[in-house]
Motif scaffolding. Structure first.
Motif, PDB file in Angstrom:
ATOM      1  N   LEU A   1     -50.657 -61.739 -82.833  1.00 56.48           N
ATOM      2  CA  LEU A   1     -49.994 -62.703 -83.934  1.00 56.48           C
ATOM      3  C   LEU A   1     -48.639 -63.488 -82.794  1.00 56.48           C
ATOM      4  CD1 LEU A   1     -49.470 -60.170 -86.845  1.00 56.48           C
ATOM      5  CD2 LEU A   1     -50.899 -62.186 -86.782  1.00 56.48           C
ATOM      6  N   GLU A   2     -48.057 -62.814 -82.099  1.00 56.78           N
ATOM      7  CA  GLU A   2     -47.222 -63.526 -81.177  1.00 56.78           C
ATOM      8  C   GLU A   2     -47.744 -64.455 -80.385  1.00 56.78           C
ATOM      9  OE1 GLU A   2     -43.567 -64.818 -79.988  1.00 56.78           O
ATOM     10  OE2 GLU A   2     -43.836 -62.963 -81.406  1.00 56.78           O
TER      11      GLU A   2
ATOM     12  N   LYS B   1     -48.429 -67.437 -82.645  1.00 59.99           N
ATOM     13  CA  LYS B   1     -47.084 -68.061 -83.186  1.00 59.99           C
ATOM     14  C   LYS B   1     -46.623 -68.990 -82.115  1.00 59.99           C
ATOM     15  CE  LYS B   1     -42.452 -67.034 -84.365  1.00 59.99           C
ATOM     16  NZ  LYS B   1     -41.424 -66.182 -84.373  1.00 59.99           N
ATOM     17  N   THR B   2     -47.120 -68.362 -80.793  1.00 58.32           N
ATOM     18  CA  THR B   2     -46.214 -69.313 -79.440  1.00 58.32           C
ATOM     19  C   THR B   2     -47.485 -70.285 -79.445  1.00 58.32           C
ATOM     20  OG1 THR B   2     -45.751 -67.216 -78.147  1.00 58.32           O
ATOM     21  CG2 THR B   2     -46.203 -69.203 -77.096  1.00 58.32           C
TER      22      THR B   2
ATOM     23  N   GLN C   1     -48.841 -71.956 -81.747  1.00 58.57           N
ATOM     24  CA  GLN C   1     -48.790 -72.941 -82.877  1.00 58.57           C
ATOM     25  C   GLN C   1     -47.268 -73.826 -82.469  1.00 58.57           C
ATOM     26  OE1 GLN C   1     -48.536 -70.616 -86.201  1.00 58.57           O
ATOM     27  NE2 GLN C   1     -50.852 -70.898 -86.595  1.00 58.57           N
ATOM     28  N   GLU C   2     -46.461 -73.098 -82.055  1.00 58.59           N
ATOM     29  CA  GLU C   2     -45.231 -73.697 -81.656  1.00 58.59           C
ATOM     30  C   GLU C   2     -45.291 -74.848 -80.636  1.00 58.59           C
ATOM     31  OE1 GLU C   2     -42.720 -70.705 -80.581  1.00 58.59           O
ATOM     32  OE2 GLU C   2     -42.010 -70.163 -82.721  1.00 58.59           O
TER      33      GLU C   2
END
Length: 61
Positions: free
Chosen positions: A48-49, A52-53, A55-56
């Motif tokens: 999940l991290e 998220k990274t 996507q950022e």
């Protein structure tokens, strides 16, 4: 409790069983055949991290 991560939209979904039909609540894809991982496990947190990274990074471009 189990967690599956949708390969289509990368949404995380949770259930008490990983043995039944499992539809992603975000995009509607059937993710029954995806591997169910114990919710809260270090592997789920890492995946999940990373999502998220990633996507950022896409948003910043």
């Amino acid at each position: 409790m189990y967690c599956k991560i949708c390969p289509n939209c990368y949404g995380d979904s949770y259930s008490s069983s990983s043995h039944f039909t499992w539809i992603c609540p975000y995009c509607g894809k059937d993710i029954t055949r995806e591997q169910g991982l114990p919710a809260g496990s270090p592997l789920v947190k890492k995946i999940l991290e990373e999502i998220k990274t990633g996507q950022e990074k896409l948003i910043k471009k």
